[in-house]
Write a protein that holds these residues in place. Structure first.
Motif, PDB file in Angstrom:
ATOM      1  N   UNK A 216       0.765  -1.228   0.010  1.00  0.00           N
ATOM      2  CA  UNK A 216       0.187   0.030  -0.058  1.00  0.00           C
ATOM      3  C   UNK A 216       0.919   1.334   0.093  1.00  0.00           C
ATOM      4  N   UNK A 217       2.132   1.070  -0.045  1.00  0.00           N
ATOM      5  CA  UNK A 217       3.003   2.317   0.547  1.00  0.00           C
ATOM      6  C   UNK A 217       2.804   3.322  -0.613  1.00  0.00           C
ATOM      7  N   UNK A 218       2.776   2.959  -2.193  1.00  0.00           N
ATOM      8  CA  UNK A 218       2.515   3.675  -3.302  1.00  0.00           C
ATOM      9  C   UNK A 218       1.323   3.954  -3.773  1.00  0.00           C
ATOM     10  N   UNK A 219       0.200   3.823  -2.999  1.00  0.00           N
ATOM     11  CA  UNK A 219      -1.117   4.187  -3.320  1.00  0.00           C
ATOM     12  C   UNK A 219      -1.631   5.421  -3.123  1.00  0.00           C
ATOM     13  N   UNK A 220      -2.311   6.104  -4.250  1.00  0.00           N
ATOM     14  CA  UNK A 220      -2.712   7.369  -4.220  1.00  0.00           C
ATOM     15  C   UNK A 220      -3.757   7.594  -3.300  1.00  0.00           C
ATOM     16  N   UNK A 221      -3.966   8.468  -2.432  1.00  0.00           N
ATOM     17  CA  UNK A 221      -4.857   8.768  -1.516  1.00  0.00           C
ATOM     18  C   UNK A 221      -6.243   9.003  -2.456  1.00  0.00           C
ATOM     19  N   UNK A 222      -6.243   9.595  -3.613  1.00  0.00           N
ATOM     20  CA  UNK A 222      -7.460  10.118  -4.013  1.00  0.00           C
ATOM     21  C   UNK A 222      -7.973   8.787  -4.795  1.00  0.00           C
ATOM     22  N   UNK A 223      -7.305   7.569  -5.018  1.00  0.00           N
ATOM     23  CA  UNK A 223      -7.987   6.279  -5.551  1.00  0.00           C
ATOM     24  C   UNK A 223      -8.774   5.855  -4.822  1.00  0.00           C
ATOM     25  N   UNK A 225     -10.264   3.201  -4.058  1.00  0.00           N
ATOM     26  CA  UNK A 225     -10.079   1.813  -3.471  1.00  0.00           C
ATOM     27  C   UNK A 225      -9.086   1.801  -2.336  1.00  0.00           C
ATOM     28  N   UNK A 226      -8.231   2.887  -2.332  1.00  0.00           N
ATOM     29  CA  UNK A 226      -7.172   2.978  -1.318  1.00  0.00           C
ATOM     30  C   UNK A 226      -7.859   3.074   0.219  1.00  0.00           C
ATOM     31  N   UNK A 227      -8.746   3.717   0.632  1.00  0.00           N
ATOM     32  CA  UNK A 227      -9.125   3.621   1.950  1.00  0.00           C
ATOM     33  C   UNK A 227      -9.323   2.287   2.466  1.00  0.00           C
ATOM     34  N   UNK A 228     -10.166   1.360   1.752  1.00  0.00           N
ATOM     35  CA  UNK A 228     -10.607   0.283   2.027  1.00  0.00           C
ATOM     36  C   UNK A 228      -9.248  -0.769   2.290  1.00  0.00           C
ATOM     37  N   UNK A 229      -8.291  -0.442   1.348  1.00  0.00           N
ATOM     38  CA  UNK A 229      -6.850  -1.272   1.222  1.00  0.00           C
ATOM     39  C   UNK A 229      -6.196  -0.939   2.691  1.00  0.00           C
ATOM     40  N   UNK A 230      -6.185   0.274   2.831  1.00  0.00           N
ATOM     41  CA  UNK A 230      -5.433   0.955   3.924  1.00  0.00           C
ATOM     42  C   UNK A 230      -5.963   0.765   5.206  1.00  0.00           C
ATOM     43  N   UNK A 231      -7.305   0.934   5.374  1.00  0.00           N
ATOM     44  CA  UNK A 231      -7.989   0.846   6.801  1.00  0.00           C
ATOM     45  C   UNK A 231      -8.148  -0.764   7.007  1.00  0.00           C
ATOM     46  N   UNK A 232      -8.287  -1.742   6.095  1.00  0.00           N
ATOM     47  CA  UNK A 232      -8.256  -3.085   6.107  1.00  0.00           C
ATOM     48  C   UNK A 232      -9.159  -3.588   7.224  1.00  0.00           C
ATOM     49  N   UNK A 233     -10.644  -3.186   7.107  1.00  0.00           N
ATOM     50  CA  UNK A 233     -11.602  -3.516   8.059  1.00  0.00           C
ATOM     51  C   UNK A 233     -12.021  -4.987   8.108  1.00  0.00           C
ATOM     52  N   UNK A 234     -12.356  -5.442   9.222  1.00  0.00           N
ATOM     53  CA  UNK A 234     -12.698  -6.923   9.451  1.00  0.00           C
ATOM     54  C   UNK A 234     -14.170  -7.012   8.276  1.00  0.00           C
ATOM     55  N   UNK A 235     -14.801  -5.945   8.253  1.00  0.00           N
ATOM     56  CA  UNK A 235     -15.995  -6.342   7.124  1.00  0.00           C
ATOM     57  C   UNK A 235     -16.151  -4.892   6.363  1.00  0.00           C
ATOM     58  N   UNK A 236     -16.372  -5.053   4.990  1.00  0.00           N
ATOM     59  CA  UNK A 236     -16.565  -4.023   4.206  1.00  0.00           C
ATOM     60  C   UNK A 236     -18.120  -4.043   3.644  1.00  0.00           C
ATOM     61  N   UNK A 237     -19.061  -3.231   4.056  1.00  0.00           N
ATOM     62  CA  UNK A 237     -20.357  -3.350   3.391  1.00  0.00           C
ATOM     63  C   UNK A 237     -20.463  -2.393   2.274  1.00  0.00           C
ATOM     64  N   UNK A 238     -20.575  -2.821   1.131  1.00  0.00           N
ATOM     65  CA  UNK A 238     -20.921  -1.973  -0.277  1.00  0.00           C
ATOM     66  C   UNK A 238     -22.209  -1.740  -0.526  1.00  0.00           C
ATOM     67  N   UNK A 239     -22.652  -0.558  -0.581  1.00  0.00           N
ATOM     68  CA  UNK A 239     -23.955  -0.088  -1.014  1.00  0.00           C
ATOM     69  C   UNK A 239     -24.021   0.543  -2.424  1.00  0.00           C
ATOM     70  N   UNK A 240     -24.582  -0.406  -3.295  1.00  0.00           N
ATOM     71  CA  UNK A 240     -24.380  -0.010  -4.660  1.00  0.00           C
ATOM     72  C   UNK A 240     -25.536  -0.674  -5.633  1.00  0.00           C
ATOM     73  N   UNK A 241     -26.110  -0.125  -6.646  1.00  0.00           N
ATOM     74  CA  UNK A 241     -26.863  -0.616  -7.377  1.00  0.00           C
ATOM     75  C   UNK A 241     -26.258  -1.017  -9.158  1.00  0.00           C
ATOM     76  N   UNK A 242     -24.761  -0.934  -8.723  1.00  0.00           N
ATOM     77  CA  UNK A 242     -24.243  -1.161 -10.096  1.00  0.00           C
ATOM     78  C   UNK A 242     -23.011  -2.337  -9.855  1.00  0.00           C
ATOM     79  N   UNK A 243     -23.565  -3.350 -10.177  1.00  0.00           N
ATOM     80  CA  UNK A 243     -22.906  -4.905  -9.816  1.00  0.00           C
ATOM     81  C   UNK A 243     -21.646  -4.842 -10.931  1.00  0.00           C
ATOM     82  N   UNK A 244     -21.536  -3.873 -11.948  1.00  0.00           N
ATOM     83  CA  UNK A 244     -20.417  -3.985 -12.854  1.00  0.00           C
ATOM     84  C   UNK A 244     -19.475  -2.914 -12.703  1.00  0.00           C
TER      85      UNK A 244
END
Length: 272
Positions: A216-223, A225-244
């Motif tokens: 994660x050391x070279x990840x851009x903060x504005x990307x 996906x970065x917060x999920x990878x950095x915080x590495x939670x035990x559970x990630x709940x995604x709210x979206x109507x776009x499966x693609x």
């Protein structure tokens, strides 16, 4: 009379099906050890040389080119693993269907077309086996270069998969103390703590420094996906109507059973 001779029934039938426009104009003849696709010059309406050329080109791409590429992989680049060879061949098929934007590939198919055009212009009789050998001899330098591009793409794909695997390892084995993150797809991806307040970039930077690793050391903060990878939670709940959604698909791939997908209507917090 235009005549193409074959030693292989499958290739004879393939060219016949590719080339025939009116069945009465073409004949597929079978002899004891060979086959011929013939067209009478006395026919009232002949297919153009363009149609014949395209049929031969298509047959080479279908029947010969994968084997030629595999030969270059084995004998020029010394690939032995069948799984790796198969994946490079799949990439070749993808390149043919849709060449990567911005990649200046060697003109393999143009070179093939030149050889076929020259052969049709110089003879009304074609021995298909000799014809394919001549094609391979003519395009071999370009084929080697083209296969090199396929290998480069495969290596990039392999490196990316290794990176994804390292992210997956972080998610499953790095304990950052974060239990749940909520991710809302709302004109962009927005992350929320389990208490309902948004995650700030400064918080993500703190976690990046507090729980470092090379993945994660070279990840851009504005990307997104970065917060999920950095915080590495035990559970990630995604709210979206776009499966693609590509970033959300990536996160599901990384988090696996730790990811839960819900509709946007199920988002529990009030939007400010």
């Amino acid at each position: 009379m235009i005549c193409i001779r074959f030693s292989n029934r499958i290739e004879a039938e393939l060219v016949y099906k590719l080339i025939v426009t009116e069945e009465k104009l073409w004949l597929l003849k079978e002899y004891e050890k060979e086959f011929e696709v013939q067209l009478s010059v006395n026919a009232e309406s002949l297919p153009s040389t363009f149609e014949i050329r395209n049929a031969l080109l298509s047959s080479i791409r279908i029947r010969k080119l994968p084997g030629w590429i595999e030969g270059v992989l084995r004998h020029r680049y010394y690939y032995e693993d069948q799984h790796e060879i198969q994946r490079v061949l799949e990439i070749a098929h993808e390149f043919e269907a849709k060449p990567p934007a911005g990649l200046n590939l060697p003109s393999l198919h143009k070179e093939l077309e030149k050889v076929v055009k020259y052969t049709l212009g110089s003879s009304t009789f074609i021995d298909y086996d000799d014809f394919c050998v001549a094609c391979l001899e003519k395009i071999h330098p370009v084929l080697i270069e083209y296969t090199g591009y396929l290998i480069d793409d495969y290596k990039q794909e392999e490196a990316y998969q290794m990176l994804v695997d390292s992210w997956r390892s972080r998610i499953h084995y790095r304990d950052t103390g974060v239990s749940i993150l909520h991710l809302l797809d709302h004109g962009g991806l927005e992350y929320y703590h389990d208490e309902g307040n948004k995650i700030r970039k400064s918080e993500t930077m703190v976690y990046m420094n507090q729980y470092p690793d090379t993945s994660i050391e070279n990840l851009q903060l504005q990307w997104s996906v970065t917060p999920a990878l950095v915080h590495a939670p035990d559970q990630l709940i995604i709210y979206s109507d776009n499966p693609n959604h590509p970033q959300l698909q990536l996160l599901v791939n990384i988090f696996e059973e730790k990811a839960i997908w819900k509709s946007s209507e199920e988002f529990p917090f009030k939007l400010s």
